[in-house]
Design a protein around this motif. Structure first.
Motif, PDB file in Angstrom:
ATOM      1  N   LEU A 137      62.633  34.031  77.894  1.00  0.00           N
ATOM      2  CA  LEU A 137      61.643  34.005  76.825  1.00  0.00           C
ATOM      3  C   LEU A 137      62.171  34.677  75.556  1.00  0.00           C
ATOM      4  CD1 LEU A 137      58.350  34.874  78.762  1.00  0.00           C
ATOM      5  CD2 LEU A 137      59.235  32.623  78.158  1.00  0.00           C
ATOM      6  N   LEU A 138      62.934  35.748  75.735  1.00  0.00           N
ATOM      7  CA  LEU A 138      63.473  36.460  74.578  1.00  0.00           C
ATOM      8  C   LEU A 138      64.480  35.602  73.806  1.00  0.00           C
ATOM      9  CD1 LEU A 138      63.673  39.035  72.914  1.00  0.00           C
ATOM     10  CD2 LEU A 138      65.367  39.881  74.552  1.00  0.00           C
ATOM     11  N   VAL A 139      65.393  34.946  74.525  1.00  0.00           N
ATOM     12  CA  VAL A 139      66.383  34.110  73.827  1.00  0.00           C
ATOM     13  C   VAL A 139      65.718  32.867  73.222  1.00  0.00           C
ATOM     14  CG1 VAL A 139      68.270  34.956  75.259  1.00  0.00           C
ATOM     15  CG2 VAL A 139      67.036  32.904  75.956  1.00  0.00           C
ATOM     16  N   GLN A 140      64.638  32.388  73.834  1.00  0.00           N
ATOM     17  CA  GLN A 140      63.895  31.301  73.201  1.00  0.00           C
ATOM     18  C   GLN A 140      63.263  31.771  71.893  1.00  0.00           C
ATOM     19  OE1 GLN A 140      63.863  28.197  73.829  1.00  0.00           O
ATOM     20  NE2 GLN A 140      63.788  27.719  76.000  1.00  0.00           N
ATOM     21  N   GLY A 141      62.795  33.013  71.876  1.00  0.00           N
ATOM     22  CA  GLY A 141      62.268  33.563  70.635  1.00  0.00           C
ATOM     23  C   GLY A 141      63.333  33.689  69.563  1.00  0.00           C
ATOM     24  N   THR A 217      56.395  36.983  65.293  1.00  0.00           N
ATOM     25  CA  THR A 217      56.988  36.788  63.970  1.00  0.00           C
ATOM     26  C   THR A 217      57.229  35.300  63.674  1.00  0.00           C
ATOM     27  OG1 THR A 217      59.221  37.093  64.871  1.00  0.00           O
ATOM     28  CG2 THR A 217      58.087  39.043  64.043  1.00  0.00           C
ATOM     29  N   VAL A 218      57.547  34.526  64.701  1.00  0.00           N
ATOM     30  CA  VAL A 218      57.725  33.077  64.498  1.00  0.00           C
ATOM     31  C   VAL A 218      56.404  32.430  64.120  1.00  0.00           C
ATOM     32  CG1 VAL A 218      58.384  30.924  65.621  1.00  0.00           C
ATOM     33  CG2 VAL A 218      59.696  32.985  66.061  1.00  0.00           C
ATOM     34  N   VAL A 219      55.323  32.872  64.751  1.00  0.00           N
ATOM     35  CA  VAL A 219      54.015  32.267  64.474  1.00  0.00           C
ATOM     36  C   VAL A 219      53.511  32.661  63.088  1.00  0.00           C
ATOM     37  CG1 VAL A 219      51.608  32.188  65.211  1.00  0.00           C
ATOM     38  CG2 VAL A 219      53.433  32.151  66.913  1.00  0.00           C
ATOM     39  N   LEU A 220      53.681  33.934  62.706  1.00  0.00           N
ATOM     40  CA  LEU A 220      53.082  34.417  61.467  1.00  0.00           C
ATOM     41  C   LEU A 220      53.911  34.094  60.243  1.00  0.00           C
ATOM     42  CD1 LEU A 220      51.711  37.902  62.597  1.00  0.00           C
ATOM     43  CD2 LEU A 220      50.499  35.732  62.417  1.00  0.00           C
ATOM     44  N   CYS A 239      54.753  25.315  66.549  1.00  0.00           N
ATOM     45  CA  CYS A 239      54.044  24.942  67.780  1.00  0.00           C
ATOM     46  C   CYS A 239      54.736  25.542  68.994  1.00  0.00           C
ATOM     47  CB  CYS A 239      53.974  23.415  67.880  1.00  0.00           C
ATOM     48  SG  CYS A 239      53.142  22.816  69.361  1.00  0.00           S
ATOM     49  N   ASN A 240      56.062  25.464  69.039  1.00  0.00           N
ATOM     50  CA  ASN A 240      56.802  26.123  70.127  1.00  0.00           C
ATOM     51  C   ASN A 240      56.586  27.624  70.104  1.00  0.00           C
ATOM     52  OD1 ASN A 240      58.143  23.573  69.197  1.00  0.00           O
ATOM     53  ND2 ASN A 240      59.318  23.876  71.053  1.00  0.00           N
ATOM     54  N   GLY A 241      56.518  28.193  68.903  1.00  0.00           N
ATOM     55  CA  GLY A 241      56.295  29.629  68.801  1.00  0.00           C
ATOM     56  C   GLY A 241      54.927  30.054  69.292  1.00  0.00           C
ATOM     57  N   VAL A 242      53.903  29.222  69.051  1.00  0.00           N
ATOM     58  CA  VAL A 242      52.559  29.549  69.532  1.00  0.00           C
ATOM     59  C   VAL A 242      52.518  29.551  71.051  1.00  0.00           C
ATOM     60  CG1 VAL A 242      50.201  28.675  69.650  1.00  0.00           C
ATOM     61  CG2 VAL A 242      51.388  28.763  67.459  1.00  0.00           C
ATOM     62  N   TRP A 243      53.127  28.542  71.683  1.00  0.00           N
ATOM     63  CA  TRP A 243      53.165  28.504  73.151  1.00  0.00           C
ATOM     64  C   TRP A 243      53.970  29.673  73.714  1.00  0.00           C
ATOM     65  CZ3 TRP A 243      49.825  26.013  75.850  1.00  0.00           C
ATOM     66  CH2 TRP A 243      49.295  24.809  75.417  1.00  0.00           C
ATOM     67  N   LEU A 244      55.048  30.029  73.046  1.00  0.00           N
ATOM     68  CA  LEU A 244      55.842  31.171  73.514  1.00  0.00           C
ATOM     69  C   LEU A 244      55.057  32.470  73.408  1.00  0.00           C
ATOM     70  CD1 LEU A 244      58.597  32.172  74.531  1.00  0.00           C
ATOM     71  CD2 LEU A 244      59.309  32.374  72.145  1.00  0.00           C
ATOM     72  N   PHE A 245      54.313  32.633  72.338  1.00  0.00           N
ATOM     73  CA  PHE A 245      53.509  33.847  72.183  1.00  0.00           C
ATOM     74  C   PHE A 245      52.403  33.909  73.234  1.00  0.00           C
ATOM     75  CE2 PHE A 245      49.737  35.872  70.240  1.00  0.00           C
ATOM     76  CZ  PHE A 245      50.220  37.163  70.161  1.00  0.00           C
ATOM     77  N   LEU A 246      51.753  32.795  73.511  1.00  0.00           N
ATOM     78  CA  LEU A 246      50.728  32.779  74.558  1.00  0.00           C
ATOM     79  C   LEU A 246      51.321  33.101  75.923  1.00  0.00           C
ATOM     80  CD1 LEU A 246      48.604  29.659  73.543  1.00  0.00           C
ATOM     81  CD2 LEU A 246      48.012  32.069  73.261  1.00  0.00           C
ATOM     82  N   THR A 247      52.517  32.605  76.183  1.00  0.00           N
ATOM     83  CA  THR A 247      53.180  32.911  77.462  1.00  0.00           C
ATOM     84  C   THR A 247      53.463  34.399  77.600  1.00  0.00           C
ATOM     85  OG1 THR A 247      54.220  30.731  77.369  1.00  0.00           O
ATOM     86  CG2 THR A 247      55.134  32.316  78.918  1.00  0.00           C
ATOM     87  N   CYS A 248      54.052  34.975  76.559  1.00  0.00           N
ATOM     88  CA  CYS A 248      54.390  36.403  76.616  1.00  0.00           C
ATOM     89  C   CYS A 248      53.142  37.271  76.707  1.00  0.00           C
ATOM     90  CB  CYS A 248      55.222  36.785  75.389  1.00  0.00           C
ATOM     91  SG  CYS A 248      56.815  35.947  75.265  1.00  0.00           S
ATOM     92  N   LEU A 249      52.118  36.918  75.953  1.00  0.00           N
ATOM     93  CA  LEU A 249      50.908  37.738  75.960  1.00  0.00           C
ATOM     94  C   LEU A 249      50.191  37.671  77.306  1.00  0.00           C
ATOM     95  CD1 LEU A 249      49.027  39.541  74.291  1.00  0.00           C
ATOM     96  CD2 LEU A 249      47.816  37.464  73.574  1.00  0.00           C
ATOM     97  N   SER A 250      50.047  36.474  77.860  1.00  0.00           N
ATOM     98  CA  SER A 250      49.378  36.355  79.161  1.00  0.00           C
ATOM     99  C   SER A 250      50.183  37.020  80.268  1.00  0.00           C
ATOM    100  CB  SER A 250      49.156  34.875  79.488  1.00  0.00           C
ATOM    101  OG  SER A 250      50.396  34.187  79.523  1.00  0.00           O
ATOM    102  N   SER A 251      51.494  36.874  80.253  1.00  0.00           N
ATOM    103  CA  SER A 251      52.329  37.526  81.265  1.00  0.00           C
ATOM    104  C   SER A 251      52.242  39.041  81.157  1.00  0.00           C
ATOM    105  CB  SER A 251      53.779  37.068  81.127  1.00  0.00           C
ATOM    106  OG  SER A 251      53.895  35.672  81.268  1.00  0.00           O
ATOM    107  N   LEU A 252      52.212  39.545  79.928  1.00  0.00           N
ATOM    108  CA  LEU A 252      52.123  40.995  79.738  1.00  0.00           C
ATOM    109  C   LEU A 252      50.791  41.540  80.246  1.00  0.00           C
ATOM    110  CD1 LEU A 252      53.465  43.528  78.520  1.00  0.00           C
ATOM    111  CD2 LEU A 252      52.378  42.935  76.348  1.00  0.00           C
ATOM    112  N   LEU A 253      49.710  40.858  79.931  1.00  0.00           N
ATOM    113  CA  LEU A 253      48.401  41.331  80.385  1.00  0.00           C
ATOM    114  C   LEU A 253      48.269  41.272  81.903  1.00  0.00           C
ATOM    115  CD1 LEU A 253      46.073  39.719  77.681  1.00  0.00           C
ATOM    116  CD2 LEU A 253      46.882  42.084  77.817  1.00  0.00           C
ATOM    117  N   LEU A 254      48.726  40.176  82.499  1.00  0.00           N
ATOM    118  CA  LEU A 254      48.635  40.045  83.959  1.00  0.00           C
ATOM    119  C   LEU A 254      49.493  41.084  84.670  1.00  0.00           C
ATOM    120  CD1 LEU A 254      48.726  36.153  84.339  1.00  0.00           C
ATOM    121  CD2 LEU A 254      46.787  37.650  84.790  1.00  0.00           C
ATOM    122  N   LEU A 255      50.715  41.243  84.199  1.00  0.00           N
ATOM    123  CA  LEU A 255      51.622  42.166  84.891  1.00  0.00           C
ATOM    124  C   LEU A 255      51.159  43.608  84.749  1.00  0.00           C
ATOM    125  CD1 LEU A 255      54.180  41.975  86.545  1.00  0.00           C
ATOM    126  CD2 LEU A 255      55.511  42.307  84.466  1.00  0.00           C
TER     127      LEU A 255
END
Length: 421
Positions: A137-141, A217-220, A239-255
């Motif tokens: 996820l980081l290298v995709q960012g 930062t990609v989204v904003l 659009c890719n940045g929005v999906w990446l941000f949702l992935t990171c945020l949901s994973s962070l909250l769940l974990l």
């Protein structure tokens, strides 16, 4: 349902540790759904009285099969990805799908009974697998940040090597923790505190936090400061940045939620947990880790794996417009085409009024020629032979007939052959 290789490896590890310290214990009768030949350590996987173990394993198997299908589809249609900006994201995406399969495969190890081999696998693979997924996820960012800024993205192999290098750091940390506690201090592999287990994976949480900030930062401000012509081209990467941000945020909250429950929640609800036969109370700490693995794995699939695969495999904008243009051309009803020459004399007659006007013109010409030939003698006077007909009689062209509505126009007043009409 097909079994992934990670499940097979874990079953081998479980089989090596089932007979440790339980040979002399009295085996309780099997619950509903399990046979008498199944060891007590595996009964949580088939117990229909407490269905949560069966549900967790079924959801994990479904996620593993979904990730394998996505990886196969991505490899099969890799030749259709012609844009270099999209191809550079295939490598990290495949690594992420591999890590997700391993996450789902590791979840049954936290449901069955404890053993030295299983505890070593838990302590070494927990943080390493999460580090592999979060480094992807980081290298995709990093890739999306450069593309949104109008720069060239690194190659897919470079991004994959960077993700693997970041994962190796977590692997070395987990190995050092095992060597210090097991080899040096002589403790058992299963003798560890929940807080120590959580702190051992803090590096993976750091990678996830970095990926979350970079995707934000990609989204904003991904395409701020660029020209209008290039901003429209770079807008698609948001659009890719929005999906990446949702992935990171949901994973962070769940974990974070499940790790908090793993550290502090088990002591509070130990007396209310699921009870087995007898006076033994099951602890909910390690099943919480299994549920955390499954939920985070599905979050990675739903918010990043599936959308990123779709965005990577869909045709480019130019290719879609060309295909739409070809379809509209061949599907639309075309008007009938008429073949017209370069000269008026060669053009076919398309109107019956024009044909009638031409016939009338030729009739007048024939009558006038006959009158001249018959009128050589008149009143004893020999008339001189007239000049050719075309030099004295006005002959309208086909264009003049068309412009006049099909009737024969009159000659101009200054025409020299007017007296012959």
């Amino acid at each position: 349902m097909a079994a992934s290789p990670a499940f097979l490896v874990l079953l081998c590890l479980i089989g090596c540790s089932t007979s440790e310290g339980t040979a002399q214990e009295e085996i309780p009768p099997p619950p509903r759904g399990c046979g008498s030949s199944i060891a007590p350590a595996y009964r949580v996987l088939c117990d229909l009285e407490s269905v949560w173990g069966v549900v967790v394993v079924a959801v994990a198997c479904g996620g593993a099969v979904t990730a394998i299908i996505l990886a196969t589809l991505l490899l099969a249609k890799l030749k259709t990805v012609t844009e270099q900006e999209r191809r550079c994201g295939v490598g990290p995406l495949l690594l992420l799908l591999l890590g997700v399969v391993c996450l789902f495969g590791l979840s049954p190890a936290f449901l069955v009974g404890r053993g030295e081999v299983l505890c070593v696998a838990r302590r070494s693979l927990w943080g390493s697998l999460f580090a592999l997924c979060f480094s992807c996820l980081l290298v995709q960012g990093v890739r999306l940040r450069r593309l949104a800024a109008g720069k060239r993205s690194p190659a897919g192999s470079s991004l994959s090597l960077l993700a693997l290098g970041l994962t190796m750091v977590q692997g070395m940390l987990a190995g050092e923790w095992l060597l210090l506690t097991v080899a040096r201090e002589g403790r058992a592999a299963c003798d560890y505190l929940p807080l120590d287990f959580t702190l051992a994976g803090s590096y993976a949480l750091g990678l996830l936090l970095a990926a979350t900030g970079l995707s934000l930062t990609v989204v904003l401000c991904g395409g701020r400061g660029s020209e209008d012509a290039s901003k429209r081209r770079r807008r698609k990467w948001r659009c890719n940045g929005v999906w990446l941000f949702l992935t990171c945020l949901s994973s962070l909250l769940l974990l974070v939620g499940w790790l908090t429950f793993y550290i502090y929640g088990n002591a509070a609800i130990a007396t209310r947990a699921f009870r087995l036969r007898g006076n033994k109370v099951t602890e909910w700490d390690e099943p919480a880790l299994a549920v955390a693995l499954v939920t985070v794995g599905w979050a990675l699939l739903l918010f990043h794996g599936i959308p990123e695969t779709h965005l990577c495999l869909r045709p480019a904008a130019g290719q879609r417009s060309e295909e739409a243009g070809q379809d509209s051309y061949y599907d639309a009803r075309q008007p009938p085409t008429t073949t017209q020459g370069y000269h008026d004399d060669e053009a076919p007659t398309a109107n019956h009024r024009t044909a009638y006007a031409e016939r009338q013109a030729f009739t007048v010409e024939e009558q006038h020629t006959a009158a001249i030939q018959a009128g050589g003698y008149h009143a004893g006077v020999i008339r001189p032979t007239p000049v050719p007909f075309r030099s004295h009689v006005y002959q309208p062209t086909e264009m003049a007939l068309l412009m006049n509505g099909g009737t024969i126009p009159t000659a101009p007043p200054n025409y020299t052959g007017r007296h012959l009409w």
